[in-house]
Enzyme design. Sequence first.
Site, PDB file in Angstrom:
ATOM      1  N   HIS A  12      13.235  -3.179  -1.503  1.00  0.00           N
ATOM      2  CA  HIS A  12      12.886  -3.141  -2.851  1.00  0.00           C
ATOM      3  C   HIS A  12      13.829  -4.009  -3.735  1.00  0.00           C
ATOM      4  O   HIS A  12      14.946  -3.742  -3.634  1.00  0.00           O
ATOM      5  CB  HIS A  12      12.599  -1.692  -3.355  1.00  0.00           C
ATOM      6  CG  HIS A  12      12.179  -1.361  -4.623  1.00  0.00           C
ATOM      7  ND1 HIS A  12      10.639  -1.534  -4.825  1.00  0.00           N
ATOM      8  CD2 HIS A  12      12.547  -1.232  -5.757  1.00  0.00           C
ATOM      9  CE1 HIS A  12      10.742  -1.493  -6.048  1.00  0.00           C
ATOM     10  NE2 HIS A  12      11.752  -1.187  -6.684  1.00  0.00           N
ATOM     11  N   ARG A  14       0.998  -1.219  -0.089  1.00  0.00           N
ATOM     12  CA  ARG A  14      -0.006   0.211  -0.007  1.00  0.00           C
ATOM     13  C   ARG A  14       0.827   1.124  -0.103  1.00  0.00           C
ATOM     14  O   ARG A  14       1.883   1.100   0.809  1.00  0.00           O
ATOM     15  CB  ARG A  14      -0.810   0.206   1.126  1.00  0.00           C
ATOM     16  CG  ARG A  14      -1.867  -1.066   1.352  1.00  0.00           C
ATOM     17  CD  ARG A  14      -2.850  -1.131   0.420  1.00  0.00           C
ATOM     18  NE  ARG A  14      -3.721  -0.026   0.283  1.00  0.00           N
ATOM     19  CZ  ARG A  14      -4.638   0.108  -0.590  1.00  0.00           C
ATOM     20  NH1 ARG A  14      -4.766  -0.697  -1.641  1.00  0.00           N
ATOM     21  NH2 ARG A  14      -5.548   1.387  -0.530  1.00  0.00           N
TER      22      ARG A  14
HETATM   23  C1  GAR Z   1       9.796  -8.708  -2.019  1.00  0.00           C
HETATM   24  O1  GAR Z   1      10.568  -9.062  -3.199  1.00  0.00           O
HETATM   25  C2  GAR Z   1       9.914  -7.168  -1.690  1.00  0.00           C
HETATM   26  O2  GAR Z   1      11.332  -6.707  -2.039  1.00  0.00           O
HETATM   27  C3  GAR Z   1       8.771  -6.637  -2.668  1.00  0.00           C
HETATM   28  O3  GAR Z   1       7.837  -7.656  -2.465  1.00  0.00           O
HETATM   29  C4  GAR Z   1       8.315  -8.892  -2.135  1.00  0.00           C
HETATM   30  C5  GAR Z   1       7.739  -9.404  -0.970  1.00  0.00           C
HETATM   31  O4  GAR Z   1       7.900 -10.627  -0.759  1.00  0.00           O
HETATM   32  N1  GAR Z   1       8.674  -5.522  -2.438  1.00  0.00           N
HETATM   33  C6  GAR Z   1       8.340  -4.500  -3.109  1.00  0.00           C
HETATM   34  O5  GAR Z   1       8.233  -4.443  -4.280  1.00  0.00           O
HETATM   35  C7  GAR Z   1       7.946  -3.117  -2.651  1.00  0.00           C
HETATM   36  N2  GAR Z   1       7.995  -1.983  -3.400  1.00  0.00           N
HETATM   37  P1  GAR Z   1       7.941 -11.262   0.659  1.00  0.00           P
HETATM   38  O6  GAR Z   1       6.490 -11.092   1.017  1.00  0.00           O
HETATM   39  O7  GAR Z   1       8.311 -12.743   0.650  1.00  0.00           O
HETATM   40  O8  GAR Z   1       8.978 -10.617   1.492  1.00  0.00           O
END
Ligand code: GAR
Length: 217
Positions: A111, A93
Amino acid sequence: MGALTVGVLISGRGSNLQALIDAAATPGYPARLAVVISNVPSAAGLARAAKAGIATVVVDHKKFQMREAFEAEVNRALDDAGVELVCLAGFMRLLSDSFVRHWRDRLINIHPSLLPAFRGLHVHEQALAAGVRISGCTVHYVREGVDDGPILAQAAVPVAPTDTPETLAARVLVQEHRIYPLAVRLIAEGRVRIVEEKVMIEEEDGSAVPLFNTATL
Ligand code: GAR
């Protein structure tokens, strides 16, 4: 010095949350996870937190008409748990400027790209479309812009000609799990300084340097 009290915001799988849980369980780790908050009731990360004995709170954004009311509820859960540092870990969010300002220098995000490249969504698709040979991940302090703010730690991975978004994501994720606990450790040790919007790490001799040792290929 007591352990730094951390709150983690998630929306899904929670593998970065798991990396933080595992790190916090190692002897001497200077931070403890006090609460995990999800805006998605079905987020798998909630079960990971519960299994580790960490308090969980669901603040379902769909139940709020106004972002301010949703964030007030998130803030209440963070304050109730005495949170000093907020970690966004796959929290999908957008946060308001006022939330970001309230937690300024106490709010970090991970990120899956080498910021400032490839902000926003579909990050690995963006990287493959751009034809980059190297990608990676970034832990950064959160500022008002999307995926913007002082960079704490980064790690790089090669991009293979045969990569799909999924294979690249998996390679990057391994490094995310390495640098997120490292970044939280540095903050909890009180070694992080933000100087003119650049992150410096204080060494034992009192000098402050950017973090160099996270690169990997
Ligand atoms: C991760 O790769 C994180 O870097 C990314 O979502 C994934 C969550 O994985 N975040 C974003 O893209 C934020 N802009 P997880 O729930 O297994 O940690």
